[in-house]
Design a protein around this motif. Structure first.
Motif, PDB file in Angstrom:
ATOM      1  N   GLY A 170       0.787  -1.223   0.000  1.00 34.87           N
ATOM      2  CA  GLY A 170       0.000   0.000   0.000  1.00 34.87           C
ATOM      3  C   GLY A 170       0.818   1.272   0.000  1.00 34.87           C
ATOM      4  O   GLY A 170       0.260   2.366  -0.024  1.00 34.87           O
ATOM      5  N   LEU A 171       2.140   1.160   0.009  1.00 33.71           N
ATOM      6  CA  LEU A 171       3.011   2.327   0.027  1.00 33.71           C
ATOM      7  C   LEU A 171       3.467   2.690  -1.380  1.00 33.71           C
ATOM      8  O   LEU A 171       3.576   1.831  -2.257  1.00 33.71           O
ATOM      9  CB  LEU A 171       4.230   2.068   0.912  1.00 33.71           C
ATOM     10  CG  LEU A 171       3.954   1.849   2.396  1.00 33.71           C
ATOM     11  CD1 LEU A 171       5.244   1.518   3.128  1.00 33.71           C
ATOM     12  CD2 LEU A 171       3.294   3.069   3.009  1.00 33.71           C
ATOM     13  N   SER A 172       3.760   3.970  -1.570  1.00 37.57           N
ATOM     14  CA  SER A 172       4.208   4.453  -2.873  1.00 37.57           C
ATOM     15  C   SER A 172       5.697   4.184  -3.064  1.00 37.57           C
ATOM     16  O   SER A 172       6.469   4.184  -2.110  1.00 37.57           O
ATOM     17  CB  SER A 172       3.948   5.958  -2.992  1.00 37.57           C
ATOM     18  OG  SER A 172       2.583   6.246  -2.833  1.00 37.57           O
ATOM     19  N   TYR A 173       6.084   3.970  -4.320  1.00 38.00           N
ATOM     20  CA  TYR A 173       7.497   3.820  -4.656  1.00 38.00           C
ATOM     21  C   TYR A 173       7.707   4.304  -6.085  1.00 38.00           C
ATOM     22  O   TYR A 173       6.753   4.419  -6.860  1.00 38.00           O
ATOM     23  CB  TYR A 173       7.941   2.362  -4.509  1.00 38.00           C
ATOM     24  CG  TYR A 173       7.360   1.418  -5.552  1.00 38.00           C
ATOM     25  CD1 TYR A 173       8.080   1.091  -6.704  1.00 38.00           C
ATOM     26  CD2 TYR A 173       6.092   0.869  -5.390  1.00 38.00           C
ATOM     27  CE1 TYR A 173       7.554   0.234  -7.664  1.00 38.00           C
ATOM     28  CE2 TYR A 173       5.557   0.014  -6.343  1.00 38.00           C
ATOM     29  CZ  TYR A 173       6.294  -0.299  -7.475  1.00 38.00           C
ATOM     30  OH  TYR A 173       5.769  -1.132  -8.430  1.00 38.00           O
TER      31      TYR A 173
ATOM     32  N   PRO B   9       1.228  18.617   9.463  1.00 38.49           N
ATOM     33  CA  PRO B   9       2.284  17.820   8.820  1.00 38.49           C
ATOM     34  C   PRO B   9       3.413  17.548   9.809  1.00 38.49           C
ATOM     35  O   PRO B   9       3.819  18.431  10.565  1.00 38.49           O
ATOM     36  CB  PRO B   9       2.743  18.722   7.669  1.00 38.49           C
ATOM     37  CG  PRO B   9       1.545  19.563   7.354  1.00 38.49           C
ATOM     38  CD  PRO B   9       0.891  19.828   8.677  1.00 38.49           C
ATOM     39  N   HIS B  10       3.910  16.333   9.823  1.00 36.89           N
ATOM     40  CA  HIS B  10       4.957  15.983  10.780  1.00 36.89           C
ATOM     41  C   HIS B  10       6.261  16.698  10.433  1.00 36.89           C
ATOM     42  O   HIS B  10       6.496  17.073   9.287  1.00 36.89           O
ATOM     43  CB  HIS B  10       5.172  14.473  10.806  1.00 36.89           C
ATOM     44  CG  HIS B  10       5.708  13.913   9.530  1.00 36.89           C
ATOM     45  ND1 HIS B  10       4.933  13.732   8.402  1.00 36.89           N
ATOM     46  CD2 HIS B  10       6.958  13.503   9.178  1.00 36.89           C
ATOM     47  CE1 HIS B  10       5.662  13.231   7.427  1.00 36.89           C
ATOM     48  NE2 HIS B  10       6.899  13.089   7.867  1.00 36.89           N
ATOM     49  N   THR B  11       7.100  16.872  11.425  1.00 36.65           N
ATOM     50  CA  THR B  11       8.385  17.541  11.232  1.00 36.65           C
ATOM     51  C   THR B  11       9.512  16.512  11.183  1.00 36.65           C
ATOM     52  O   THR B  11       9.351  15.362  11.608  1.00 36.65           O
ATOM     53  CB  THR B  11       8.668  18.518  12.379  1.00 36.65           C
ATOM     54  OG1 THR B  11       8.843  17.762  13.601  1.00 36.65           O
ATOM     55  CG2 THR B  11       7.521  19.505  12.559  1.00 36.65           C
TER      56      THR B  11
ATOM     57  N   ARG C 187      -1.475  10.057   6.635  1.00 38.37           N
ATOM     58  CA  ARG C 187      -0.998   9.149   5.595  1.00 38.37           C
ATOM     59  C   ARG C 187       0.467   9.448   5.242  1.00 38.37           C
ATOM     60  O   ARG C 187       1.284   8.538   5.113  1.00 38.37           O
ATOM     61  CB  ARG C 187      -1.867   9.260   4.345  1.00 38.37           C
ATOM     62  CG  ARG C 187      -1.427   8.324   3.216  1.00 38.37           C
ATOM     63  CD  ARG C 187      -2.251   8.509   1.963  1.00 38.37           C
ATOM     64  NE  ARG C 187      -3.633   8.158   2.192  1.00 38.37           N
ATOM     65  CZ  ARG C 187      -4.650   8.985   2.033  1.00 38.37           C
ATOM     66  NH1 ARG C 187      -4.441  10.228   1.650  1.00 38.37           N
ATOM     67  NH2 ARG C 187      -5.883   8.580   2.243  1.00 38.37           N
ATOM     68  N   ALA C 188       0.793  10.733   5.112  1.00 38.35           N
ATOM     69  CA  ALA C 188       2.167  11.111   4.774  1.00 38.35           C
ATOM     70  C   ALA C 188       3.131  10.721   5.889  1.00 38.35           C
ATOM     71  O   ALA C 188       4.247  10.257   5.627  1.00 38.35           O
ATOM     72  CB  ALA C 188       2.243  12.614   4.514  1.00 38.35           C
ATOM     73  N   ALA C 189       2.706  10.896   7.136  1.00 39.91           N
ATOM     74  CA  ALA C 189       3.560  10.528   8.264  1.00 39.91           C
ATOM     75  C   ALA C 189       3.845   9.029   8.258  1.00 39.91           C
ATOM     76  O   ALA C 189       4.984   8.595   8.466  1.00 39.91           O
ATOM     77  CB  ALA C 189       2.896  10.937   9.576  1.00 39.91           C
TER      78      ALA C 189
ATOM     79  N   ALA D 208       7.564   4.598   7.301  1.00 38.78           N
ATOM     80  CA  ALA D 208       7.835   3.297   6.689  1.00 38.78           C
ATOM     81  C   ALA D 208       9.122   3.339   5.867  1.00 38.78           C
ATOM     82  O   ALA D 208       9.949   2.423   5.931  1.00 38.78           O
ATOM     83  CB  ALA D 208       6.660   2.876   5.812  1.00 38.78           C
ATOM     84  N   GLU D 209       9.289   4.406   5.106  1.00 40.35           N
ATOM     85  CA  GLU D 209      10.493   4.532   4.283  1.00 40.35           C
ATOM     86  C   GLU D 209      11.747   4.608   5.152  1.00 40.35           C
ATOM     87  O   GLU D 209      12.754   3.942   4.881  1.00 40.35           O
ATOM     88  CB  GLU D 209      10.386   5.774   3.407  1.00 40.35           C
ATOM     89  CG  GLU D 209      11.570   5.975   2.471  1.00 40.35           C
ATOM     90  CD  GLU D 209      11.413   7.191   1.582  1.00 40.35           C
ATOM     91  OE1 GLU D 209      12.358   7.497   0.830  1.00 40.35           O
ATOM     92  OE2 GLU D 209      10.351   7.841   1.635  1.00 40.35           O
TER      93      GLU D 209
END
Length: 278
Positions: A11-14, A121-123, A155-157, A162-163
């Motif tokens: 489910g993650l982008s690459y 947005p996370h820092t 979602r972005a966090a 994950a990355e």
């Protein structure tokens, strides 16, 4: 060199050197042909694009939890619909579950949570502190399950964590999302706990965490003391709504790189390596 952003089986982008062969809709959890008439009409109306994803092949789309489009893949859709085991495996996480719901957050608690701002947005400092907390638990912690609500910041966090976790030789055992409102969060809770990870990491809106947390605590082997959260969860009002026992031991990071922990209903904060303050 041209690269393409695809969605993998987790489910993650690459990034890929080759374009996707199938398109999909993230929120609807469906996939179809790139020339799907229904998708093209939605895109022409100005919708759909923000939720648009692409897959290398059908096996990847299915593994990521997407179902075939009834409009452009009718035969595949009929097959999916007629096969209960496949349909259950691919059903979206907010589908009603047969099990009874966990005790809900009282209406007054939900009213408080609804009044809180959504996650910012996370820092970089926040992400680094969160990775540091998990790093301190190594080698005991290597495989983590990631959960997040469906707002863009959460979602972005989750994706960035994950990355970074994989880059540090960690394993992401599951990536699960959930809505803020649902008949039951049992399906999502089971998906989050079934891999039996070493730890859990959560990025969520306050209103999108209290209810799923109660479901996790009462219906699964989830352990809040082995769970780490982004900044939005380190709020005493979230703890009060979910219940002190539900979140006892939950830890996380603040936007400025400090850490926090839930202890008997209090949220204590501390600088890295420093003492806590209520």
């Amino acid at each position: 060199m041209t690269t393409y952003v695809l969605t993998g089986p987790d489910g993650l982008s690459y990034r890929s050197a080759a374009p996707g062969t199938l398109g999909g809709h993230r929120r609807g959890r469906l996939y179809g042909r790139l020339d799907c008439p229904a998708a093209l009409r939605a895109i022409a109306r100005g919708g759909y694009v923000r939720e648009r994803v692409f897959f290398a092949d059908e096996a990847t789309a299915v593994a990521a939890g997407y179902r075939p489009c009834a409009r452009c893949l009718p035969q595949r859709y009929r097959q999916w619909k007629a096969t209960p085991t496949e349909r259950n495996a691919m059903t979206h996480l907010d589908a009603p579950a047969a099990a009874p719901a966990s005790p809900p957050v009282p209406p007054e608690g939900l009213a408080v949570l609804d009044g809180l701002p959504g996650p910012a947005p996370h820092t970089g400092a926040e992400l680094a502190a969160l990775l540091g907390l998990l790093g301190d638990a190594r080698p005991r912690v290597r495989a983590v399950a990631l959960g997040h609500s469906r707002d863009a910041a959460s979602r972005a966090a989750a994706e960035d964590f994950a990355e970074a976790w994989r880059a540090s030789d960690g394993t992401v055992a599951a990536l699960v999302d959930w809505p803020e409102r649902a008949a039951s969060w049992l399906r999502a809770a089971r998906r989050l706990t079934s891999p039996a990870p070493d730890a859990w990491v959560v990025a969520a809106a306050p209103a999108g965490w209290a209810q799923p947390a109660r479901r996790l605590r009462r219906g699964t082997p989830w352990d809040p003391a082995r769970t780490y959260g982004f900044a939005a969860l380190g709020d005493a009002r979230v703890v009060a709504a979910a219940g002190a026992e539900t979140l006892q031991g939950l830890r996380g990071a603040t936007p400025d790189g400090r850490t926090w922990q839930v202890d008997r209903g209090w949220v204590t904060t501390a600088a890295p390596g420093g003492g806590g303050a209520r």
